[in-house]
Motif scaffolding. Structure first.
Motif, PDB file in Angstrom:
ATOM      1  N   VAL A  90       0.838  -1.190   0.000  1.00  0.00           N
ATOM      2  CA  VAL A  90       0.000   0.000   0.000  1.00  0.00           C
ATOM      3  C   VAL A  90       0.877   1.246   0.000  1.00  0.00           C
ATOM      4  N   LEU A  91       0.327   2.330  -0.516  1.00  0.00           N
ATOM      5  CA  LEU A  91       1.016   3.614  -0.608  1.00  0.00           C
ATOM      6  C   LEU A  91       0.205   4.679   0.106  1.00  0.00           C
ATOM      7  N   ALA A  92       0.900   5.709   0.579  1.00  0.00           N
ATOM      8  CA  ALA A  92       0.218   6.851   1.198  1.00  0.00           C
ATOM      9  C   ALA A  92       0.922   8.124   0.761  1.00  0.00           C
ATOM     10  N   TYR A 141       1.065   9.615   7.668  1.00  0.00           N
ATOM     11  CA  TYR A 141       1.218   8.602   6.625  1.00  0.00           C
ATOM     12  C   TYR A 141       1.307   7.209   7.240  1.00  0.00           C
ATOM     13  N   TYR A 142       1.932   7.094   8.391  1.00  0.00           N
ATOM     14  CA  TYR A 142       2.027   5.813   9.102  1.00  0.00           C
ATOM     15  C   TYR A 142       0.626   5.280   9.415  1.00  0.00           C
ATOM     16  N   ARG A 143      -0.217   6.124   9.970  1.00  0.00           N
ATOM     17  CA  ARG A 143      -1.597   5.707  10.283  1.00  0.00           C
ATOM     18  C   ARG A 143      -2.355   5.335   9.006  1.00  0.00           C
ATOM     19  N   ASP A 144      -2.169   6.105   7.951  1.00  0.00           N
ATOM     20  CA  ASP A 144      -2.824   5.803   6.672  1.00  0.00           C
ATOM     21  C   ASP A 144      -2.365   4.453   6.125  1.00  0.00           C
ATOM     22  N   LEU A 145      -1.067   4.165   6.241  1.00  0.00           N
ATOM     23  CA  LEU A 145      -0.535   2.891   5.752  1.00  0.00           C
ATOM     24  C   LEU A 145      -1.122   1.713   6.524  1.00  0.00           C
ATOM     25  N   LEU A 146      -1.209   1.833   7.848  1.00  0.00           N
ATOM     26  CA  LEU A 146      -1.780   0.751   8.658  1.00  0.00           C
ATOM     27  C   LEU A 146      -3.215   0.464   8.252  1.00  0.00           C
ATOM     28  N   ALA A 147      -4.023   1.516   8.131  1.00  0.00           N
ATOM     29  CA  ALA A 147      -5.433   1.337   7.758  1.00  0.00           C
ATOM     30  C   ALA A 147      -5.565   0.751   6.352  1.00  0.00           C
TER      31      ALA A 147
END
Length: 186
Positions: free
Chosen positions: A130-132, A154-160
């Protein structure tokens, strides 16, 4: 010139092609429908932490991704379940807001997901990447993106995104509104 008969014939051809397309998922529809996970195990040993910001999350990535996957699969986690999900993170890059806004870097998370049946046999293997973050299209957008975005965001976006993509690959896509209903009932 297209006539109604041509459109009907094209519709039937599309329907036949869709029916004959093989399902790329290694789990059968029946197995996906009945899948109950006893456990989700996430490891980051051997993962490539490709940026300084990513290295800041070395000790947090496995428990944080485990929590995100547990939320996404909450309706499939069951103490009586006998299947296991094993996730091995292979690499993570966290770009800062300025680098992302200017198009010089992009945050990414990739790993392997394996579904193990009650006998210990591998039943499904999936690659998730996945990318963010995206480059801004204007100079003003780049300034705003540099100020408002961060590696932590971006870290939170990547996890989700990783959890959501894993669910789609393992179980298939949700129907419209199904994810929202699932979230509200948990």
């Amino acid at each position: 010139m297209f006539h109604r008969r041509h459109l009907i014939a094209l519709g039937f051809a599309g329907l036949l092609a869709a029916c004959g397309a093989p399902d790329p998922n290694p789990l059968s529809r029946a197995a996906r429908g009945e899948l109950q996970l006893a456990d989700i195990v996430v490891t980051a040993e051997g993962a490539g932490f490709e940026s300084g910001a990513a290295r800041d999350y070395t000790s947090r990535i496995a428990p944080d991704l485990d929590a995100a996957l547990s939320r996404e699969f909450a309706d499939r986690l069951d103490r009586g379940g006998q299947w296991r999900m094993l996730v091995e993170i292979s690499r993570i890059n966290l770009a800062g807001g300025t680098a992302t806004a200017r198009g010089r870097d992009q945050s990414r998370l990739s790993g392997a997901v394996r579904i193990i049946d009650p006998t210990g046999a591998l039943r499904g293997s999936y690659t998730v990447q996945v990318l963010a973050g995206e480059a801004a299209e204007t100079r003003t957008g780049a300034l705003v993106g540099a100020v408002t975005n961060s590696a932590g965001g971006y870290y939170r976006d990547l996890l989700a995104a990783f959890a959501r993509d894993t669910r789609e690959q393992v179980l298939g896509s949700d129907l419209p509104g199904q994810r929202l209903v699932r979230r509200m009932s948990n």
